[in-house]
Motif scaffolding. Sequence first.
Motif, PDB file in Angstrom:
ATOM      1  N   TYR A  85     -33.205 -24.301 -38.736  1.00  0.00           N
ATOM      2  CA  TYR A  85     -32.249 -25.380 -38.471  1.00  0.00           C
ATOM      3  C   TYR A  85     -31.508 -25.123 -37.156  1.00  0.00           C
ATOM      4  O   TYR A  85     -31.382 -25.994 -36.312  1.00  0.00           O
ATOM      5  CB  TYR A  85     -31.265 -25.489 -39.648  1.00  0.00           C
ATOM      6  N   LYS A 136     -31.600 -27.219 -33.655  1.00  0.00           N
ATOM      7  CA  LYS A 136     -30.360 -27.798 -33.119  1.00  0.00           C
ATOM      8  C   LYS A 136     -30.227 -27.465 -31.635  1.00  0.00           C
ATOM      9  O   LYS A 136     -29.777 -28.270 -30.830  1.00  0.00           O
ATOM     10  CB  LYS A 136     -29.156 -27.252 -33.895  1.00  0.00           C
ATOM     11  N   LEU A 196     -31.715 -34.445 -37.271  1.00  0.00           N
ATOM     12  CA  LEU A 196     -32.064 -33.102 -37.722  1.00  0.00           C
ATOM     13  C   LEU A 196     -31.646 -32.966 -39.182  1.00  0.00           C
ATOM     14  O   LEU A 196     -30.523 -33.324 -39.545  1.00  0.00           O
ATOM     15  CB  LEU A 196     -31.331 -32.069 -36.848  1.00  0.00           C
ATOM     16  N   GLU A 197     -32.549 -32.501 -39.982  1.00  0.00           N
ATOM     17  CA  GLU A 197     -32.256 -32.356 -41.407  1.00  0.00           C
ATOM     18  C   GLU A 197     -32.479 -30.917 -41.848  1.00  0.00           C
ATOM     19  O   GLU A 197     -33.378 -30.244 -41.325  1.00  0.00           O
ATOM     20  CB  GLU A 197     -33.161 -33.283 -42.233  1.00  0.00           C
ATOM     21  N   THR A 198     -31.654 -30.487 -42.811  1.00  0.00           N
ATOM     22  CA  THR A 198     -31.893 -29.165 -43.398  1.00  0.00           C
ATOM     23  C   THR A 198     -32.995 -29.320 -44.442  1.00  0.00           C
ATOM     24  O   THR A 198     -33.455 -30.431 -44.690  1.00  0.00           O
ATOM     25  CB  THR A 198     -30.627 -28.657 -44.122  1.00  0.00           C
ATOM     26  N   ASP A 199     -33.347 -28.215 -45.058  1.00  0.00           N
ATOM     27  CA  ASP A 199     -34.271 -28.345 -46.188  1.00  0.00           C
ATOM     28  C   ASP A 199     -33.504 -28.950 -47.369  1.00  0.00           C
ATOM     29  O   ASP A 199     -32.284 -29.070 -47.329  1.00  0.00           O
ATOM     30  CB  ASP A 199     -34.861 -26.981 -46.558  1.00  0.00           C
ATOM     31  N   THR A 213     -29.361 -32.834 -48.733  1.00  0.00           N
ATOM     32  CA  THR A 213     -29.947 -32.583 -47.411  1.00  0.00           C
ATOM     33  C   THR A 213     -28.838 -32.754 -46.369  1.00  0.00           C
ATOM     34  O   THR A 213     -28.116 -33.758 -46.398  1.00  0.00           O
ATOM     35  CB  THR A 213     -31.065 -33.602 -47.109  1.00  0.00           C
ATOM     36  N   ASN A 260     -27.518 -33.787 -38.957  1.00  0.00           N
ATOM     37  CA  ASN A 260     -26.664 -33.576 -37.784  1.00  0.00           C
ATOM     38  C   ASN A 260     -25.696 -34.743 -37.620  1.00  0.00           C
ATOM     39  O   ASN A 260     -25.955 -35.857 -38.095  1.00  0.00           O
ATOM     40  CB  ASN A 260     -27.507 -33.355 -36.528  1.00  0.00           C
ATOM     41  N   GLU A 312     -22.960 -32.624 -41.236  1.00  0.00           N
ATOM     42  CA  GLU A 312     -23.294 -31.273 -40.775  1.00  0.00           C
ATOM     43  C   GLU A 312     -22.224 -30.251 -41.171  1.00  0.00           C
ATOM     44  O   GLU A 312     -22.538 -29.100 -41.481  1.00  0.00           O
ATOM     45  CB  GLU A 312     -23.477 -31.287 -39.254  1.00  0.00           C
ATOM     46  N   GLY A 353     -35.586 -26.278 -41.071  1.00  0.00           N
ATOM     47  CA  GLY A 353     -35.131 -27.518 -40.424  1.00  0.00           C
ATOM     48  C   GLY A 353     -36.270 -28.479 -40.148  1.00  0.00           C
ATOM     49  O   GLY A 353     -37.428 -28.072 -39.959  1.00  0.00           O
TER      50      GLY A 353
END
Lengths: 857, 225
Positions: free
Chosen positions: A527, A531, A544-547, A570, A573, A657, A671
Motif C-alpha cells: 500500500y 501511494k 488506491l485501495e488496501t486489501d 477496504t 486514498n 485513508e 495495495g
Amino acid sequence: MRVLWKCCKRALKENKYRTLVTIIGVAMATAMIMVLACIGTTTLASAIAYQKTMKGTAHERFYGVQQENLKFFTSNQSIDQFWLSKNCGLGLPDFEQSTARAFMLKLCGAEKGWYEANALHVTSGRFPEKENEIALARNIRGKVTEEIRLGDVIRLTMLSGDTKELTVVGFVDRGNRNNLFYDDNLYENLDYYYDVETHETWTLYDAYTYWDGDSASEGTYDVSIRFTKEGLYNRHEVTRGLLNISEELYKKKYTDLYHPMLSTSETEELHNRVRRHEVSDVLEDLEGMSPFHLTQTTVWIIAFSEVIFLVFVLAGVFCINNSFDISITERIKFFGMISSVGTTKRQHRGIVWMEAFVIGLFGIPLGILTGIIVSFALAKLVDGALQKYLLMLGVKVVFKISGWAILIAVFQAIFMIALSAMEAAFRASRISPIEAIRSNESVQSKGKAKKTPKLFKKLFGIGGGIAWQNFKRSKVKYRATSVSVAVSVALLIGMSSLNLFFGFAEEELKDQIGFQVFVYSFHKNGYKALKEIGSRPEVTSYVLETDDMRVVPEGTDPKESYPQVLFTITGMNDEAFEKLCIDNGVDPEKARGKGLVSNNCEEYQEGLVLSGVNFYGAQNYGKPGDPVSVEIVGKYDRKTLVVKNSYSRDIEVIVDESWALAHLEQFLGWGTAYFNSNDATALVKVIDEMDLPDVSVTNYDMVFQLIHFLKALIRLMSAGFLFLLIMIGVTNIINAVTFNMQLRMPEFAKLRAVGMTGKQFRGMIFLEGVFIGVKGLFWGFLFGCTIHYGVYYFVSSSADMLWSDPEKKFTYAYQPPVIQIIASIITVAALLYLILARYAKKFESNNVIETIRNENL
Amino acid sequence: MEILRTENLCKTYGKNENAVEAVKNANIHIDQGEFVAVVGSSGSGKSTLMHMLGGVDRPTSGKVFVENEDIYAMNDDRLAIFRRRQVGLIYQFYNLIPVLNVEENITLPCELDGKEIDKALLEELIGTLGLDKVRTHLPNELSGGQQQRVAIGRSLITRPAILLADEPTGNLDTKNGNEIMELLKASNRKYKQTIIMITHNLELAKQADRILIMEDGVVRESANL
C-alpha cells in the motif's frame, strides 16, 4: 472430343471480354482464398515463434532424471534434440539482501543451447561459458542493498557446506515477461525452501552457471527435449514410454479432461523415472498440426477454417456462376445445333467443363500468385502498423507460405469453379434441340395471354406495352438480372448488421475500465509503495485501495476455512474517497474517519456502527482477531466505483485513508491501485525501474490502444470484405444487364425494323429497367432486412447473458437499415440507368439487317 | 425395302384451350433410296413432322420406325447417337457451327462419334459440293448457297439412312436453289440416299419420286406428280 475442344477454345476466344472477366473473377476469388490460407500459415508460424520466445524451443522438460535413465532420452529416435541441465544445489549469497524474506540462489548448470530451449535471454552481459561464472536472474538486482555489477565476484555458501566463488557475467530474463502485463509470481517462477530445523522459509531465485553436459557427473539431470516430426505426431506414446508409466495412468494424468486425483501408488509410479514433467502443450499442438495426424484441435481448426473458406468460395461462386450461366444462355442455339447433329448430354456437359478447365488453368495460377503478393504485402503492413504492440507482446509476424496453403487454395478454387460451372453444365445437358431451333425457351406459352393494363398503355405508349408483355412473358430473361440485384442488395444490408457487434463490444469495454494502469502488490509494504507511485508526476489521478479486511463474529475459530463474513473493510486514498462521497451524495467532511457501506446493506440507518472481529491480519495469523468497529455515514452504489461492474454478495465498507492508516497493522499491507496517466507507458517504465517486490502490473492504456487498433483493423477488414461483396454484386448486375441487352439485340433490331422510334425504345427499356430494379430491390430488401433484424435479435438476446453486470440490460433499440436501403436504391438505379442508356444509344446506331442476319448465322 | 414407317404419329403443342394439333395421326411408309417431297402451306405441320422423323422432337403419341427400330423407345443419349449416325439434317437457315470452318463443320458428326474420318468421301463431297476453295473458311465468310452446301456435306458424311431437308432452298436465290436441288438429286442417284425434303415450292417437289401433302397436320399421298 477434339472437335468439342476446338469449339470450346474458339468460343472462349470469340468472347474474349467475357472470358477475361471470368478469368479475373476466378483469379480474384482464388486470391482471396490464397490470402486466407496465407493468413492461416503466417498466423501459425507467428504463433509458433511466439511460443518459442515465451516458453522456449523445447517441447517437453523432464526434471530429476537418474543417470541410468538418460539413455532413454539420448538414444530415442523420436527425439530430435535434447539439452541437459543440472541442479547444482542451493546457495546463500554473500551480498546484503533488502527483501522482507531472505532468499537463496538455486544454481542451475546448463549446457549451451539449453537457454534458448528454455526461453532465457540475457538482458545484459552474456551466458556463463566457464564453471566459475554465474548469470543472475534480472530481478535479484532490486532485492539487494548494494548494486551488483557485471564482473563482481560473489561467494555462495552451499547447503552442502561448500563455498563457491563465481564471477557475475550476465543478468538473465525470461521470455514471458513483457511490458503489457507481468506478474512477479509468474515471472520469477518462485520456489521456496523450508528448513525443517530452523523452521525458516527461504525464497529461491534462479542463477545459472556453465556445465558441459557431462553425463558422468553425479546426481540427477533435467532434460529438455524437442521431438522429431514423427515423434511429435506420436508424442503421447513417446512421452508415456519416457515416463515409463501405464497407458491408463498416462490418460488419467494428461488427457482426461476432468483431471482426476491420483492415488498414492499412481503418484509413485508417475515419479519412478522423473521427479517432475512439464509440457509446452500449445507449442506441441501448433507444431504437430497436420491434416494426416488429426487431433481434436486440428479438426476444430480445419472445420472453422473451412467455414471461412466456404464464405469466400460462395462469394466467388456467386460471381463466376453468372458468367457460366450467361455463356450458356448466349449459346442455347449453338447447343441446339450440335445436338441436332448428334451430341449427347455428356458431350454438352463436357463442353462446359472444358471451358471451366481453361478458365481455371489461367485463373487459378494468376490468383495464387496475386494472393501470395497480397499476403506478403499484408504481412509487412500489419508488421509495420502493429510494431509497437507486437514488440510489447513479444510477437513477431513470420510470413510463411507452405505447399499445403497453396494446395488448399488450389483445391478450394477448383471446388469453387466446379460449383460455379455445375449448374451451367446441367443446363447445357438439358437443352433440347427443338427448343433451341425454335428459340422458344425464354417465352412462356402457358396459360392465358397477359393483357397490358389500359392505363399503363395510355401512360407509357406502345414501348410501355411491349415492356409489360416482355416482363410478364419472358421471365427467364429477367430472372438472372433480378436475382443478381436481389442478392447484391440482400448482402449489402445483411452485412451492415455486423456494426452492431462492434457497438456492443465497445460499450462493454468502456463500461468496464476507466483507468490506464492497474498495479496490485501483495507485499506487506504494498500500500505504501503504491501511494508513493501516486505522487509521481506521471500520475494525474488514482484510486488506491488496501486489501479487504474480513470482519467475522466474535468467537469464530481462526482455523475456519470459510467463516461467516459480517462485512469487509477496504481503505481508500483521500482523493478517491472524497469523490466517492460526492458521487453518492455524502459530505466528505462528515465522512472523515468513517466509512460508506455498499447499497446491499439493508440494516443501514443514520449513525450505524458495524462491528466484529478481524479474521486475519498481518499480526494475527492463527490467533483470535482484534475487535473492529466502524461508523457508517452513508451508502454507496457499486456503479460509482472505479471498476463499475464489480459484483459481490458481501456487505462491503469503504473507509477513508485516516481510518485505514490508523488500523494499517490489521490489514495485510497489500495495495491495489488504479492510475490515470497522460503517459501510461512512462508510468509503467517508472514502476518497472522501481523493481518493486511481489507486484503485478497491467498497462490498460496499451490494452485499450491495442483493442482500439484491432477494432479499427477488423472494421477496415470487414469494410474491405463488404466492399468486395458490393463490387462482386455490382459486377454481377453489370454482367447480367449487359448480357441480357446483348442477347436481345436482334429482338431490338426487329422492333426498329418495324418502325419503333428511339424515344419509344428508350421508354420501353427504361421501363423494363424499373421492373427489374423494383423486383430485385423488393426481394433484396426482404432478405437483407430479415438478416439485419435476425442479427439484431441474436445480439440483443445473447448480450444480456454476456454483460458482466447481471442487472445490465441491452438498451439498443432496433434501427432499420435506412441508409443502406437508400444507398441500394441509388446504386441500382444508377447502374441500370447507365447500362440501359448505353444500349438505347446503340439501338439507334446498330445496323438492323446485320444484327438480324447475325442471329440466323 | 421399307426404311421408315410411322404409326399414328401425333404432335400437340400447348394445353387445354391453347392446344394446337400440329400433326394428326400420320401413317407414312418410305422405301430405301426414295426421294420424297412433303409439301404444304405454312403452318401445316411439315417441319414438325420432319423433326419427329429425324429424332429431334418427341411425338405426343404414335411411333417412328427407322430400319424397323422404334426410335422414340430410345433414351436421350441413344437418340442423339441415332441422329448422329442415321440421320442427316439440312435446315433452311443452315445451322452451321460458327466457330468451325467448312471442313470441320462437315466432319463434325464423325468427330462427335469418335470415328475415323473417311478422307476419300470427304474429298469427294468437298469436290462435288464445290467447296474446294473455301474449305478453311468460317461460315460467316460464305454465301448462303455455300453455307447450304456445307450443311449438305455435313449431312452426308456419315452416310445416313435418311436425309431430311427442311426447305433447303428456302433461303436461296433461284440459281443457288437449283444447284442445291441438283446436288440432292445427285446424292439420291449416286449413293441411293433416301431423302425426305420439305418444301412449299411445287416445282421443286415435282422433281421428287413421290409427294406427300400436308394440310392442317394431316398427311396424304398426292395422286399426281
